[in-house]
Scaffold this motif. Sequence first.
Motif, PDB file in Angstrom:
ATOM      1  N   TYR A  36       0.837  -1.200   0.000  1.00 25.44           N
ATOM      2  CA  TYR A  36       0.000   0.000   0.000  1.00 25.44           C
ATOM      3  C   TYR A  36       0.876   1.256   0.000  1.00 25.44           C
ATOM      4  O   TYR A  36       0.680   2.173  -0.812  1.00 25.44           O
ATOM      5  CB  TYR A  36      -0.926  -0.016   1.226  1.00 25.44           C
ATOM      6  N   ALA A  37       1.853   1.304   0.904  1.00 24.44           N
ATOM      7  CA  ALA A  37       2.731   2.476   1.003  1.00 24.44           C
ATOM      8  C   ALA A  37       3.526   2.681  -0.282  1.00 24.44           C
ATOM      9  O   ALA A  37       3.704   3.820  -0.727  1.00 24.44           O
ATOM     10  CB  ALA A  37       3.671   2.328   2.205  1.00 24.44           C
ATOM     11  N   ASN A  38       3.981   1.601  -0.886  1.00 23.45           N
ATOM     12  CA  ASN A  38       4.762   1.710  -2.117  1.00 23.45           C
ATOM     13  C   ASN A  38       3.928   2.322  -3.240  1.00 23.45           C
ATOM     14  O   ASN A  38       4.380   3.236  -3.940  1.00 23.45           O
ATOM     15  CB  ASN A  38       5.299   0.333  -2.522  1.00 23.45           C
ATOM     16  N   ALA A  39       2.708   1.842  -3.419  1.00 25.27           N
ATOM     17  CA  ALA A  39       1.844   2.387  -4.476  1.00 25.27           C
ATOM     18  C   ALA A  39       1.467   3.832  -4.165  1.00 25.27           C
ATOM     19  O   ALA A  39       1.438   4.681  -5.070  1.00 25.27           O
ATOM     20  CB  ALA A  39       0.604   1.514  -4.641  1.00 25.27           C
ATOM     21  N   LEU A  40       1.193   4.131  -2.908  1.00 25.27           N
ATOM     22  CA  LEU A  40       0.878   5.503  -2.509  1.00 25.27           C
ATOM     23  C   LEU A  40       2.060   6.426  -2.784  1.00 25.27           C
ATOM     24  O   LEU A  40       1.895   7.508  -3.367  1.00 25.27           O
ATOM     25  CB  LEU A  40       0.515   5.544  -1.018  1.00 25.27           C
ATOM     26  N   TYR A  41       3.236   6.012  -2.389  1.00 23.52           N
ATOM     27  CA  TYR A  41       4.444   6.805  -2.605  1.00 23.52           C
ATOM     28  C   TYR A  41       4.643   7.090  -4.096  1.00 23.52           C
ATOM     29  O   TYR A  41       4.892   8.225  -4.496  1.00 23.52           O
ATOM     30  CB  TYR A  41       5.655   6.069  -2.033  1.00 23.52           C
ATOM     31  N   ARG A  42       4.508   6.046  -4.914  1.00 28.37           N
ATOM     32  CA  ARG A  42       4.655   6.231  -6.369  1.00 28.37           C
ATOM     33  C   ARG A  42       3.607   7.189  -6.911  1.00 28.37           C
ATOM     34  O   ARG A  42       3.889   8.023  -7.773  1.00 28.37           O
ATOM     35  CB  ARG A  42       4.568   4.885  -7.086  1.00 28.37           C
ATOM     36  N   SER A  43       2.372   7.086  -6.407  1.00 27.50           N
ATOM     37  CA  SER A  43       1.305   7.974  -6.870  1.00 27.50           C
ATOM     38  C   SER A  43       1.625   9.429  -6.563  1.00 27.50           C
ATOM     39  O   SER A  43       1.567  10.293  -7.450  1.00 27.50           O
ATOM     40  CB  SER A  43      -0.021   7.585  -6.218  1.00 27.50           C
ATOM     41  N   VAL A  44       1.953   9.709  -5.317  1.00 28.51           N
ATOM     42  CA  VAL A  44       2.242  11.094  -4.916  1.00 28.51           C
ATOM     43  C   VAL A  44       3.454  11.621  -5.675  1.00 28.51           C
ATOM     44  O   VAL A  44       3.457  12.757  -6.165  1.00 28.51           O
ATOM     45  CB  VAL A  44       2.440  11.188  -3.393  1.00 28.51           C
ATOM     46  N   LYS A  45       4.470  10.790  -5.815  1.00 27.63           N
ATOM     47  CA  LYS A  45       5.682  11.198  -6.528  1.00 27.63           C
ATOM     48  C   LYS A  45       5.377  11.467  -8.012  1.00 27.63           C
ATOM     49  O   LYS A  45       5.853  12.456  -8.578  1.00 27.63           O
ATOM     50  CB  LYS A  45       6.743  10.105  -6.383  1.00 27.63           C
ATOM     51  N   ASN A  46       4.578  10.616  -8.636  1.00 29.25           N
ATOM     52  CA  ASN A  46       4.227  10.836 -10.042  1.00 29.25           C
ATOM     53  C   ASN A  46       3.419  12.115 -10.227  1.00 29.25           C
ATOM     54  O   ASN A  46       3.650  12.864 -11.181  1.00 29.25           O
ATOM     55  CB  ASN A  46       3.462   9.628 -10.603  1.00 29.25           C
ATOM     56  N   HIS A  47       2.489  12.381  -9.329  1.00 27.15           N
ATOM     57  CA  HIS A  47       1.738  13.642  -9.413  1.00 27.15           C
ATOM     58  C   HIS A  47       2.685  14.830  -9.260  1.00 27.15           C
ATOM     59  O   HIS A  47       2.606  15.801 -10.016  1.00 27.15           O
ATOM     60  CB  HIS A  47       0.634  13.694  -8.356  1.00 27.15           C
ATOM     61  N   ARG A  48       3.568  14.747  -8.284  1.00 28.31           N
ATOM     62  CA  ARG A  48       4.540  15.829  -8.049  1.00 28.31           C
ATOM     63  C   ARG A  48       5.408  16.061  -9.279  1.00 28.31           C
ATOM     64  O   ARG A  48       5.731  17.195  -9.632  1.00 28.31           O
ATOM     65  CB  ARG A  48       5.432  15.467  -6.851  1.00 28.31           C
ATOM     66  N   ASP A  49       5.788  14.985  -9.960  1.00 27.23           N
ATOM     67  CA  ASP A  49       6.678  15.076 -11.107  1.00 27.23           C
ATOM     68  C   ASP A  49       5.959  15.342 -12.433  1.00 27.23           C
ATOM     69  O   ASP A  49       6.585  15.291 -13.500  1.00 27.23           O
ATOM     70  CB  ASP A  49       7.514  13.795 -11.222  1.00 27.23           C
ATOM     71  N   GLY A  50       4.650  15.627 -12.372  1.00 28.15           N
ATOM     72  CA  GLY A  50       3.910  16.000 -13.578  1.00 28.15           C
ATOM     73  C   GLY A  50       3.452  14.837 -14.436  1.00 28.15           C
ATOM     74  O   GLY A  50       3.241  15.000 -15.632  1.00 28.15           O
ATOM     75  N   ASN A  51       3.260  13.671 -13.831  1.00 24.52           N
ATOM     76  CA  ASN A  51       2.784  12.510 -14.576  1.00 24.52           C
ATOM     77  C   ASN A  51       1.464  12.042 -13.948  1.00 24.52           C
ATOM     78  O   ASN A  51       1.423  11.039 -13.225  1.00 24.52           O
ATOM     79  CB  ASN A  51       3.832  11.389 -14.549  1.00 24.52           C
ATOM     80  N   PRO A  52       0.369  12.777 -14.227  1.00 23.19           N
ATOM     81  CA  PRO A  52      -0.892  12.487 -13.547  1.00 23.19           C
ATOM     82  C   PRO A  52      -1.482  11.112 -13.880  1.00 23.19           C
ATOM     83  O   PRO A  52      -2.103  10.500 -13.016  1.00 23.19           O
ATOM     84  CB  PRO A  52      -1.820  13.617 -13.996  1.00 23.19           C
TER      85      PRO A  52
END
Length: 159
Positions: A36-52
């Motif tokens: 769960y944490a891994n997918a959440l981390y990737r999601s937040v990081k992708n949003h931050r990096d401009g990959n919605p």
Amino acid sequence: MLVDRRDGEVTRIVAAMGRLGAEEAFQSGAALLDAYANALYRSVKNHRDGNPLAGHLDAAASVGFLPDLLFALERRPRPYNKYLAWELDRFPLPGWESAALLDTVARITATGEVASQQRLFTQVEAAARAAGHAAALDAWGEDLLLMRPHPDSPAHQPS
């Protein structure tokens, strides 16, 4: 059981099927928490990096692990999706408001919204720590900061 003609043997077997063993639940909970944490981390990081799109897909993946995790923390088997709302309505998870949890999961799945993910993570983190999973969380180190709401962001405000 309506009738158990075996001195309660069948009733005990059926009751045991409704609970996970302590060790099984703990090990499963640790693995599910990390997923769960891994997918959440990737999601937040992708949003931050401009990959919605990637962020949205990872958000949906994270909440896919969430019911399994929350039920494991309570040593309960997770119901099928078809019965999830029914189960939570009749047998709520301690510390969780069922309707709000399901609404948040639906919102995250539909939108990938970072603020909702971060607010939800604060609740998950507290439940996981209370269940003895502090080491699994602490292994994330400073990456936890990305998963949590920032004090000055709208995500930090109560929902």
